[in-house]
Structures are given as structure tokens and as C-alpha cells.
Write an enzyme that holds these catalytic residues in place. Structure first.
Site, mmCIF file in Angstrom:
data_model
loop_
_atom_site.group_PDB
_atom_site.id
_atom_site.type_symbol
_atom_site.label_atom_id
_atom_site.label_comp_id
_atom_site.label_asym_id
_atom_site.label_seq_id
_atom_site.Cartn_x
_atom_site.Cartn_y
_atom_site.Cartn_z
ATOM 1 N N LYS A 73 0.833 -1.216 0.000
ATOM 2 C CA LYS A 73 0.000 0.000 0.000
ATOM 3 C C LYS A 73 0.867 1.267 0.000
ATOM 4 O O LYS A 73 0.646 2.180 -0.787
ATOM 5 C CB LYS A 73 -0.924 0.039 1.237
ATOM 6 C CG LYS A 73 -1.841 -1.157 1.366
ATOM 7 C CD LYS A 73 -2.788 -1.018 2.548
ATOM 8 C CE LYS A 73 -2.112 -1.028 3.897
ATOM 9 N NZ LYS A 73 -1.489 -2.313 4.292
ATOM 10 N N ARG A 86 -9.349 1.054 9.030
ATOM 11 C CA ARG A 86 -8.948 -0.306 9.379
ATOM 12 C C ARG A 86 -10.014 -1.035 10.193
ATOM 13 O O ARG A 86 -9.805 -2.195 10.566
ATOM 14 C CB ARG A 86 -7.675 -0.248 10.222
ATOM 15 C CG ARG A 86 -6.392 -0.573 9.447
ATOM 16 C CD ARG A 86 -5.279 -0.453 10.439
ATOM 17 N NE ARG A 86 -4.061 -1.118 10.220
ATOM 18 C CZ ARG A 86 -2.981 -0.582 9.646
ATOM 19 N NH1 ARG A 86 -3.030 0.588 9.097
ATOM 20 N NH2 ARG A 86 -1.848 -1.238 9.623
ATOM 21 N N ARG A 92 12.180 -5.654 4.969
ATOM 22 C CA ARG A 92 12.138 -4.303 4.384
ATOM 23 C C ARG A 92 12.809 -3.250 5.262
ATOM 24 O O ARG A 92 12.847 -3.358 6.480
ATOM 25 C CB ARG A 92 10.698 -3.905 4.038
ATOM 26 C CG ARG A 92 9.810 -3.633 5.221
ATOM 27 C CD ARG A 92 8.369 -3.411 4.774
ATOM 28 N NE ARG A 92 7.520 -3.136 5.907
ATOM 29 C CZ ARG A 92 6.204 -2.918 5.828
ATOM 30 N NH1 ARG A 92 5.588 -2.954 4.657
ATOM 31 N NH2 ARG A 92 5.506 -2.673 6.915
ATOM 32 N N ARG A 109 11.509 -0.530 10.688
ATOM 33 C CA ARG A 109 10.438 -0.250 11.646
ATOM 34 C C ARG A 109 10.520 -1.235 12.808
ATOM 35 O O ARG A 109 10.699 -2.432 12.578
ATOM 36 C CB ARG A 109 9.078 -0.389 10.958
ATOM 37 C CG ARG A 109 8.732 0.812 10.107
ATOM 38 C CD ARG A 109 7.500 0.598 9.280
ATOM 39 N NE ARG A 109 6.394 -0.028 10.004
ATOM 40 C CZ ARG A 109 5.177 -0.180 9.488
ATOM 41 N NH1 ARG A 109 4.924 0.259 8.268
ATOM 42 N NH2 ARG A 109 4.220 -0.759 10.173
ATOM 43 N N ARG A 143 -0.367 -8.334 13.583
ATOM 44 C CA ARG A 143 -0.933 -7.375 12.626
ATOM 45 C C ARG A 143 -1.809 -8.080 11.603
ATOM 46 O O ARG A 143 -2.837 -7.554 11.175
ATOM 47 C CB ARG A 143 0.203 -6.584 11.959
ATOM 48 C CG ARG A 143 0.818 -5.575 12.934
ATOM 49 C CD ARG A 143 2.223 -5.157 12.570
ATOM 50 N NE ARG A 143 2.316 -4.457 11.319
ATOM 51 C CZ ARG A 143 3.461 -4.290 10.637
ATOM 52 N NH1 ARG A 143 4.588 -4.797 11.100
ATOM 53 N NH2 ARG A 143 3.472 -3.627 9.519
HETATM 54 P P1 AMP Z 1 1.059 0.708 9.110
HETATM 55 O O1 AMP Z 1 2.199 1.633 8.885
HETATM 56 O O2 AMP Z 1 -0.159 1.068 8.297
HETATM 57 O O3 AMP Z 1 1.432 -0.738 8.988
HETATM 58 O O4 AMP Z 1 0.631 0.907 10.641
HETATM 59 C C1 AMP Z 1 1.520 0.639 11.711
HETATM 60 C C2 AMP Z 1 0.756 0.542 13.015
HETATM 61 O O5 AMP Z 1 0.115 1.788 13.286
HETATM 62 C C3 AMP Z 1 -0.377 -0.478 13.009
HETATM 63 O O6 AMP Z 1 0.086 -1.793 13.311
HETATM 64 C C4 AMP Z 1 -1.281 0.087 14.099
HETATM 65 O O7 AMP Z 1 -0.744 -0.159 15.389
HETATM 66 C C5 AMP Z 1 -1.178 1.588 13.865
HETATM 67 N N1 AMP Z 1 -2.186 2.060 12.874
HETATM 68 C C6 AMP Z 1 -1.940 2.598 11.650
HETATM 69 N N2 AMP Z 1 -3.092 2.942 11.030
HETATM 70 C C7 AMP Z 1 -4.090 2.605 11.895
HETATM 71 C C8 AMP Z 1 -5.509 2.687 11.828
HETATM 72 N N3 AMP Z 1 -6.144 3.175 10.757
HETATM 73 N N4 AMP Z 1 -6.211 2.242 12.904
HETATM 74 C C9 AMP Z 1 -5.598 1.760 13.999
HETATM 75 N N5 AMP Z 1 -4.272 1.635 14.112
HETATM 76 C C10 AMP Z 1 -3.505 2.061 13.085
#
Ligand code: AMP
Length: 216
Positions: free
Chosen positions: A13, A88, A127, A161, A172
């Protein structure tokens, strides 16, 4: 045009959103990036989100929809937004409808990046990004042309990360399956969903998304 990129962690994404941003002048709104920035700055939101993110769980709907609402009020979003990692949950999907409606905007497409889950852990755990410009790399699939030097900006510093480890990735995935995948039918019922093969080559995925946006 406002679109959502939906798919499990590691589906691509963020990569695709950055490409669309460069190609089309749309703005990428990644709640993950915004939350990481909040954690780094030590803001109240960051303090609340840090441990939740480290565990691979979801930050509260109020927090993420709150930061999306604030971001949508900035003028650079007027030409179109790519939501990356948001919504989400079903509650976030409802909140997004309200946020868009209140601003006289609407959703044009929900693009699902479908992927083979077995490949995701490998994609995520390998990554890393350039610490300076953010260019993405991978231990197996995309190494810098000169080892240890960013192709784009020449920096020699890279970062990973903290939540990109095998254990957190599994949580996740569970969160994705339990809370995020169920929002697809909501958008399907509205005729908004298009599916793209997220296992294809990065360029091919971009082309497939561009074709959807161009109505081809
Ligand atoms: P991402 O970078 O999208 O993989 O997000 C990393 C982490 O941020 C996720 O595992 C969640 O802990 C938190 N996070 C990101 N976007 C959301 C969302 N829309 N709702 C809830 N938690 C989020």
C-alpha cells in the site's frame, strides 16, 4: 479523486501510494506514518500509540479518525487523497464517510491489493528504508545498487520499523483479518471495490491501479 488502498500489512500500500503521489499529485494519507511521527515527537497521541503499535495492535478509532480529520482540513488534500492504512475497522469506515461528507467530498475507489499471506512475513521482515529520503528497500528483492548507499539521495543511513518483526507481523495479520477485512463488503455493496494482484511486479501493480483510476 479520493481512494482507499486496502490490504494486509506488506501488501504494498505504502509503495503504491508514494508512486501515485508522484505520478498524479494526489496526497498520501498514511495513518501509520502519522502515528510514527507522533511517537517520534513524543506528542500526547504518540505517547498513547507507542506501545499499541509495538504490539501490532490497533490504535483507537477516535485517535486515527481525529488525525485524518485534521489532515483533511489542510488545503493540499483538495486535489485528491490516497488513504493508506485507513480505515482499518468498520467504525473508522463510518467515521471516514462522515469526515468526507462534512467536507463535500466522496470516495471514488477502494482498491484491494490481494496477496498471498505466506509471502507477507518475508516481505515485511526484510524491508527497510533510507533514513534520509524514505526510499524503500528489501534484503532480498530490492537492494541499493551500491551496497549501503541510497540510490536516490546517496545517504548511508537506513532504518527498519520496530514493528517489522516476525512476531508482531503475525498480530498485525490477525488484526487485519478480524477487523479490517470485514469492511470490504461494506464498500463492495456500494460498488466501489476493485481488486488488484498485489503479488505482481511493483510496476505492474502501479499500472493496474492507474488503469482503474483512469476508468479503463
Ligand atoms: P502501518 O504503517 O499502516 O502498517 O501501521 C503501523 C501501526 O500503526 C499499526 O500496526 C497500528 O498499530 C497503527 N495504525 C496505523 N493505522 C491505523 C488505523 N487506521 N487504525 C488503527 N491503528 C492504526
Amino acid at each position: 479523486m479520493n481512494i482507499i488502498l486496502l490490504g494486509p500489512p506488506g501488501a504494498g500500500k505504502g509503495t503504491q501510494a508514494s508512486r501515485l503521489m508522484a505520478d498524479r499529485g494526489m496526497v498520501q494519507l498514511s495513518t501509520g506514518d502519522m502515528l510514527r511521527a507522533a511517537v517520534k515527537s513524543g506528542s500526547p497521541v504518540g505517547l498513547k500509540a507507542k506501545s499499541v503499535m509495538e504490539a501490532g495492535e490497533l490504535v483507537s478509532d477516535e485517535i486515527v479518525s481525529g488525525i485524518i480529520g485534521e489532515r483533511l482540513d489542510m488545503s493540499d488534500t483538495a486535489n485528491g487523497v490516497i488513504f493508506d492504512g485507513y480505515p482499518r475497522t468498520a467504525a473508522q469506515a463510518e467515521q471516514l464517510d462522515e469526515l468526507l461528507e462534512a467536507r463535500g467530498r466522496m470516495l471514488d475507489h477502494v482498491i484491494e491489493l490481494s496477496v498471498d499471506e505466506d509471502a507477507l512475513v518475508d516481505r515485511i521482515v526484510g524491508r527497510y528504508t533510507c533514513a534520509k529520503c524514505g526510499e524503500g528497500y528489501h534484503d532480498h528483492y530490492k537492494q541499493p545498487k551500491v551496497a549501503g548507499v541510497c540510490d536516490v539521495c546517496g545517504s548511508t543511513e537506513f532504518k527498519r520499523r520496530p514493528d517489522d518483526n516476525a512476531e508482531t507481523v503475525r498480530t498485525r495479520m490477525v488484526e487485519y483479518r478480524a477487523k479490517t477485512a470485514p469492511i470490504l463488503p461494506i464498500y463492495e455493496a456500494r460498488g466501489l471495490v476493485a481488486r488488484v494482484d498485489g503479488m505482481a511486479d511493483i510496476d505492474q501493480v502501479t499500472q493496474a491501479i492507474e488503469a482503474i483510476l483512469d476508468g479503463k
